[in-house]
Every structure is written in C-alpha cells, then in structure tokens.
Design an enzyme around this catalytic site. Structure first.
Site, short mmCIF file in Angstrom:
data_model
loop_
_atom_site.label_atom_id
_atom_site.label_comp_id
_atom_site.label_asym_id
_atom_site.label_seq_id
_atom_site.Cartn_x
_atom_site.Cartn_y
_atom_site.Cartn_z
N GLY A 40 6.37 6.12 -4.86
CA GLY A 40 6.98 7.10 -5.74
C GLY A 40 7.43 6.55 -7.08
O GLY A 40 8.01 7.27 -7.89
N GLY A 42 5.55 5.56 -9.51
CA GLY A 42 4.67 5.99 -10.60
C GLY A 42 3.42 5.16 -10.76
O GLY A 42 2.69 5.31 -11.75
N SER A 111 2.29 -3.48 -2.33
CA SER A 111 2.21 -4.95 -2.19
C SER A 111 3.61 -5.57 -2.23
O SER A 111 3.96 -6.25 -3.18
CB SER A 111 1.30 -5.56 -3.25
OG SER A 111 1.49 -5.04 -4.54
#
Length: 203
Positions: A40, A42, A111
């Site tokens: 979330g 972006g 990641s």
C-alpha cells in the site's frame, strides 16, 4: 538427479551479440530500479508510472510486479521467510536476464529483508542496481489499505503479513527515498526518471 549433479553438466552458452550493440540498438544502458516498501506504499503505482514515462521517451523497459509474478513464475511460493527469499532470488535472476537483453527493469516488491535485497544486488550487479525505498509510513499504508489486506491481517485472516505480523527492514542506504503521502505520483516519477537518466543515451 541431485541439483549439484545437474549443475555440473551445464555449460553457459555465450551470445554473439555484444553489450555495446544492445546499448546502441536500444539507446540505453540496462539498469534495475528495485522498489521496496510496505504493502500500500505506492510501489506498483509508481512502477507503472515510470514505465509509461520511459516508453513515452522511447526507451524499452518492463515492470516486474509482486502480485503479477505470483500469478505465474512464483505461484508455488508462500510468504514464509524462506519463501520470500526464494521469491526475491527468482526475481533478481529474471531482472538480470532482462538487463542482459538491454532492457531497463522496474521491480515492485515488498522485499522486506535487507539480506534478500543485498542478494538481489549481488545477482544483478552493483552498477546496474538502484534501490528505491517507497518510505510511506505504516500508518498511511494501513489507512489506504487498497486491497483490504491490513484489516484481514489485523483480524488474523492473513498470517506473516509485513508490517503487522512480519518485519520490514528499511534500507540503510537507498539510492532514493519517496514518501507517497507527501510526494505526488507525478513528482515521484520525475525524481525516479532523474535517477535513471544517466543510463539513457542521446540520439
């Protein structure tokens, strides 16, 4: 047959096309823009915006997106620390192959572990690796919750969810840090484009 036995019987096949030929053909040097950040934050929005900006400028590139990759290549992987490491290893190997083909690669993956991102850098090569931290805070990401994942994680429906029940290790020396709660998509895209500009050839 054991993997070690198989590997001993493999021989790398060299291409007859030189790196300089690919650079001249595509008018660019290959690079991987490795975006990391919370769900979330972006990442995907910025990755595809940068891809569009590059294509409109006449440059060959491709986005490797976390959700998209798990639909195919990595659909057999879960979200345990070991599975996350393998997810990143496979993506880094794909990015390296695409860089070898002369393409600019934009990755969009949480990641969460520094060690895994260091592995990706080693696979791809330091000169072609640029780490971009999408540093939007957990508070803002959870308020957005575009996929409804945080609410599911809070209620226990999703296990090992980064930022809630699994850790996120922020980069210590990212090439660029962008907080999408403070910086617009347009401005963020231009800042990433400026970072990638040295890899673009004139002509």
């Amino acid at each position: 047959m054991e993997p070690q036995q198989t590997a001993r019987n493999l021989v790398w096949q060299a291409t007859q096309v030189k790196e300089d030929q690919r650079r001249t053909l595509l008018r660019q040097s290959p690079v991987t823009m490795w975006m990391t950040g919370l769900s979330g934050s972006g990442k995907s929005t910025l990755a595809f915006a940068l891809e569009k900006r590059l294509v409109e400028s006449g440059h060959a590139c491709f986005v490797l997106d976390g959700d998209n990759v798990r639909h195919g290549l990595n659909r057999d992987l879960g979200f345990s620390p070991e599975a996350r490491t393998e997810n990143i290893r496979r993506i880094a190997e794909v990015a390296k192959l695409m860089n070898t083909a002369g393409l600019i690669v934009i990755t969009s993956f949480i990641s969460p572990y520094r060690e895994d991102r260091a592995m990706a850098r080693e696979i791809i090569g330091d000169e072609a690796f640029r780490e971009i931290h999408i540093s939007t805070s957990l508070k803002h990401c959870e308020e957005r919750d575009p996929k409804g994942l945080y609410s599911k994680a809070r209620s226990g429906l999703i296990k090992e969810f980064t930022g809630i029940s699994a850790p996120y290790e922020e980069p210590s020396q990212a090439s660029l840090s962008l907080d999408t709660s403070l910086c617009s998509v347009e401005l963020s895209t231009e800042r990433m484009f400026a970072l990638i500009k040295p890899f673009l050839l004139r002509g």
